[in-house]
Design a protein around this motif. Sequence first.
Motif, mmCIF file in Angstrom:
data_model
loop_
_atom_site.group_PDB
_atom_site.id
_atom_site.type_symbol
_atom_site.label_atom_id
_atom_site.label_comp_id
_atom_site.label_asym_id
_atom_site.label_seq_id
_atom_site.Cartn_x
_atom_site.Cartn_y
_atom_site.Cartn_z
ATOM 1 N N ILE A 125 0.819 -1.211 0.000
ATOM 2 C CA ILE A 125 0.000 0.000 0.000
ATOM 3 C C ILE A 125 0.854 1.263 0.000
ATOM 4 O O ILE A 125 0.490 2.268 -0.606
ATOM 5 C CB ILE A 125 -0.958 -0.004 1.212
ATOM 6 C CG1 ILE A 125 -2.027 -1.074 1.011
ATOM 7 C CG2 ILE A 125 -1.595 1.363 1.441
ATOM 8 C CD1 ILE A 125 -2.872 -1.337 2.238
ATOM 9 N N LEU A 126 2.001 1.220 0.674
ATOM 10 C CA LEU A 126 2.834 2.417 0.797
ATOM 11 C C LEU A 126 3.808 2.609 -0.353
ATOM 12 O O LEU A 126 4.483 3.630 -0.433
ATOM 13 C CB LEU A 126 3.598 2.379 2.125
ATOM 14 C CG LEU A 126 2.718 2.439 3.367
ATOM 15 C CD1 LEU A 126 3.554 2.253 4.613
ATOM 16 C CD2 LEU A 126 1.933 3.725 3.422
ATOM 17 N N GLY A 127 3.892 1.634 -1.242
ATOM 18 C CA GLY A 127 4.844 1.706 -2.346
ATOM 19 C C GLY A 127 4.510 2.801 -3.345
ATOM 20 O O GLY A 127 3.358 3.244 -3.462
ATOM 21 N N ASP A 128 5.518 3.227 -4.086
ATOM 22 C CA ASP A 128 5.327 4.274 -5.090
ATOM 23 C C ASP A 128 4.347 3.846 -6.173
ATOM 24 O O ASP A 128 3.634 4.670 -6.735
ATOM 25 C CB ASP A 128 6.668 4.670 -5.710
ATOM 26 C CG ASP A 128 7.491 5.557 -4.798
ATOM 27 O OD1 ASP A 128 6.893 6.254 -3.945
ATOM 28 O OD2 ASP A 128 8.725 5.557 -4.933
ATOM 29 N N ARG A 129 4.282 2.553 -6.464
ATOM 30 C CA ARG A 129 3.348 2.065 -7.485
ATOM 31 C C ARG A 129 1.907 2.309 -7.047
ATOM 32 O O ARG A 129 1.066 2.689 -7.854
ATOM 33 C CB ARG A 129 3.602 0.585 -7.740
ATOM 34 C CG ARG A 129 3.197 0.145 -9.108
ATOM 35 C CD ARG A 129 3.731 -1.196 -9.453
ATOM 36 N NE ARG A 129 3.171 -2.194 -8.533
ATOM 37 C CZ ARG A 129 3.484 -3.460 -8.550
ATOM 38 N NH1 ARG A 129 4.380 -3.902 -9.397
ATOM 39 N NH2 ARG A 129 2.938 -4.302 -7.711
#
Length: 156
Positions: free
Chosen positions: A122-126
């Motif tokens: 959820i926190l990823g740049d994607r």
Amino acid sequence: MSNLSDIIEGFIKELLEANSQRAIEIQRNILAQQFDCSPSQINYVLTTRFGNDKGYMVESRRGGGGYIRILKVSTSIEEELKNFLNESIGDSVTLNKALDLISALRERKIITDREQRIMQSILGDRALKGVVYEDRNKIRADVLKEMILASAENDM
């Protein structure tokens, strides 16, 4: 093969687990000699792997009889969580810092492996690709805090 920092970290954690007082005292130079490295390598491991955000307190006394005392801090989950959110995350958090914090939560058994993977995703740049780059760290901090509170809600 693990790198030297991983090996030193593992050794220190083994010492902590073997000590019933939850604290150890070691001499930086002796530890550096044991691992055939410079004392600054020991400092690096202590700084990056044994900080407050990872549940440790490190005290250092320099000089001829100097030592390093490492204490694993144990507090109530509620108190730990409040400190963690206020001190470690704040209003903004980078992706790398968020991933480190999530790993620390898992290591301390505050969240499960599954929760760790979900939070990381959820926190990823994607996942944040539609968010303006300059706003990502603020949104990441807000989302991380909410996820931690939600996952710890049943434990309190």
